[in-house]
Design an enzyme around this catalytic site. Structure first.
Site, PDB file in Angstrom:
ATOM      1  N   LYS A 144     -18.192  13.516  12.487  1.00 26.83           N
ATOM      2  CA  LYS A 144     -17.429  13.134  13.768  1.00 26.83           C
ATOM      3  C   LYS A 144     -18.024  11.803  13.537  1.00 26.83           C
ATOM      4  CE  LYS A 144     -17.247  14.359  18.454  1.00 26.83           C
ATOM      5  NZ  LYS A 144     -17.491  15.133  19.776  1.00 26.83           N
TER       6      LYS A 144
ATOM      7  N   SER B  30     -13.795  17.182  22.595  1.00 27.42           N
ATOM      8  CA  SER B  30     -13.507  15.757  22.123  1.00 27.42           C
ATOM      9  C   SER B  30     -13.696  15.671  20.470  1.00 27.42           C
ATOM     10  CB  SER B  30     -14.522  14.927  22.415  1.00 27.42           C
ATOM     11  OG  SER B  30     -15.970  15.023  22.187  1.00 27.42           O
TER      12      SER B  30
ATOM     13  N   SER C 289     -16.955  20.609  24.367  1.00 25.45           N
ATOM     14  CA  SER C 289     -16.414  19.870  22.825  1.00 25.45           C
ATOM     15  C   SER C 289     -16.509  20.177  21.576  1.00 25.45           C
ATOM     16  CB  SER C 289     -16.932  18.017  22.975  1.00 25.45           C
ATOM     17  OG  SER C 289     -16.507  17.575  24.062  1.00 25.45           O
TER      18      SER C 289
END
Length: 493
Positions: free
Chosen positions: A79, A159, A183
């Site tokens: 990420k 997210s 998330s």
């Protein structure tokens, strides 16, 4: 082997241990898959092909010399919130244009020390602020899943949408992610993958771009429960550079799988039965209860009375911490700089152009609730509510509950550009209604795929555990996974 990217981490590990597969071949297969699919899915914001091949070659050399790490040769996606030395690290924000850190986050350093290979950096909501992966400066991620009979693009959740989409579409063997209010768990539920938010302090936050420091926690997204257990074992550690990381031994989470849940007390909180809950979500919950009961678990009704205050309290605490954390981005030392007539003007223009709309919204909310005259009315009160939420869980666990079963999300994945959600941010925030309590209380939570809705889209169940008892979550989630089976999207990209 027809398609190497279909192998789970555990399967790839076993093949490499037998000498039937090299990391170089596996890495090349993933890089080819990314090349073919990323234009359609937008899961990666940068692909580090040369670095991946070098790391895979070094891994194969270590294996030949008899040195084999826990993730030796396994290709992962990272990420864009995790600092990776010399590589794109921008939290998918314009304000961090061109930033390549001179440091490595502790979590990714742990993965490389265990032999993993980095394929690239994954798309995400800007500064991890979002529930749909539509706030990224690099554009939305497309969910690999589509409703039956439809070509409409769906969100992968946020997210960590890039992480979830890449794992679901088999563009990496597993991925790092972060969870501030859901998330990891919400995108995992939207994409038919497994995601665990460990206990606050289980994984170091050092080198991870901060959103809300008292809520942020790193964890993995993987294809199945076993792979999630393998990844978390490598990601977790104590770290002198993060004073909130906890000095407790990291268990062998994989060893917990297959254990009996007979006699475990599973709590069912009545407050999670919301007005207007879709029938398919309630049916999935009941199915999960039945599976655990059949496996010998004891089902008990519990009360978490302050749940209804969790979402409003979260959306005070998180923006307050974000407004403080994001004050460091000013165009002076790194990232975007927009010239101004003086330094104050430069600050203003850089932030105005560098931050997206959702980030600006949360900074303004956070600054307001921390301002003189409002601090006690909002931020202090929200922190008191947070203490009550934590106490609700403690009372349930003290009464003998081993884990709590809830839905992971209030619906399946929705359409990109949903006009109703775009027009009303509060409706978008309601996607976190089942997940934020876990962050507010610092507890571990796992989302596991449990079924499909009438449109053929994946739905997940959430298990919430006692602090640092992730083994119980893995063991219980594995029972659900065995009963439900695994789910894959039909390839259209």
């Amino acid at each position: 082997m027809s398609d190497l990217t279909r192998l789970t981490i555990a399967e790839a590990r076993d093949e490499m241990n037998k000498g039937a597969l090299s990391s170089a071949d596996l890495t090349d297969a993933y890089l080819a898959a990314i090349e073919a699919a990323n234009k359609a899915l937008n899961a990666y914001v940068t692909v580090t092909g040369d670095k991946a091949r070098d790391m895979a070659k070094a891994s194969d050399a270590r294996r030949a010399a008899g040195t084999v790490g826990a993730l030796e040769g396994i290709p992962l996606g990272i990420k864009d919130l995790f600092g990776t030395e010399g590589e794109h690290t921008q939290a998918c924000s314009h304000v961090l244009d061109g930033f390549k850190p001179r440091y490595e986050s502790t979590v990714t350093a742990n993965l490389w020390a265990d032999g993993a290979v980095m394929l690239g950096k994954l798309n995400m909501d800007e500064f991890a602020m979002g529930s749909s992966n539509e706030t990224s400066y690099y554009g939305p991620v497309i969910n690999p899943w589509r409703a039956e009979g439809s070509n409409s693009d769906l969100v992968p959740g946020g997210s960590s949408g890039g992480s979830a989409a890449a794992v679901s579409a088999m563009l990496c063997a597993g991925a790092t992610a972060t969870d501030t209010g859901g998330s990891i768990r919400q995108p995992a539920a939207f994409t038919g993958t497994v995601g665990i938010k460990p206990t606050y302090g289980r994984c170091s936050r050092w080198g991870v771009v901060a959103f809300a420091s008292s809520l942020d926690q790193a964890g993995p997204i993987a294809r199945d429960v076993r792979d999630a257990a393998i990844l978390l074992k490598s990601m977790a550690s104590v770290d002198d550079k993060d004073t909130t990381s906890v000095d407790l031994p990291v268990p062998d989470y994989e060893a917990a799988l297959g254990g009996s849940v007979r006699g475990l007390k599973i709590g069912i909180p009545r407050e999670y039965r919301m007005d207007g809950m879709p029938a398919e979500i309630d049916a999935l919950w009941q199915q999960g209860i039945a599976w655990l009961k059949d496996a010998g678990a004891e089902i008990v009704d519990i009360e978490l009375p302050h749940t209804k205050y969790a979402l409003p309290a979260y959306y005070i605490v998180a923006p307050a911490e974000a407004s403080s954390n994001l004050a460091r981005y000013d165009g002076v030392r790194y990232g975007l700089r927009v010239p101004g007539k003086d330094i104050a003007d430069m600050y203003e223009k850089t932030r105005a152009e560098g931050f997206g709309q959702e980030v600006k919204r949360r900074i303004m909310i956070g600054t307001y609730v921390l301002s003189a005259g409002y601090y006690d009315a909002y931020y202090l009160r929200a922190q008191k509510v947070r203490t009550l939420i934590k106490r609700d869980f403690e009372l349930a666990f003290n009464a003998g509950v081993d884990a709590i079963l809830t839905p992971a999300t209030p619906s399946s994945a929705f359409a990109i550009g949903d006009e109703e959600l775009a027009a009303d941010p509060v409706k978008m925030y309601l996607n976190d209604v089942f997940t934020v309590t876990v962050n507010m209380a610092g507890l571990p939570g796992i989302a596991v795929p449990a079924g499909l809705d009438p449109k053929g889209l994946p739905l997940g169940l959430q298990l919430i555990g006692r602090p640092f008892e992730e083994e119980t979550l893995f063991k219980t989630a594995h029972v659900i996974e065995q009963a439900a089976g695994r789910f894959e999207p039909k390839r259209w990209w």
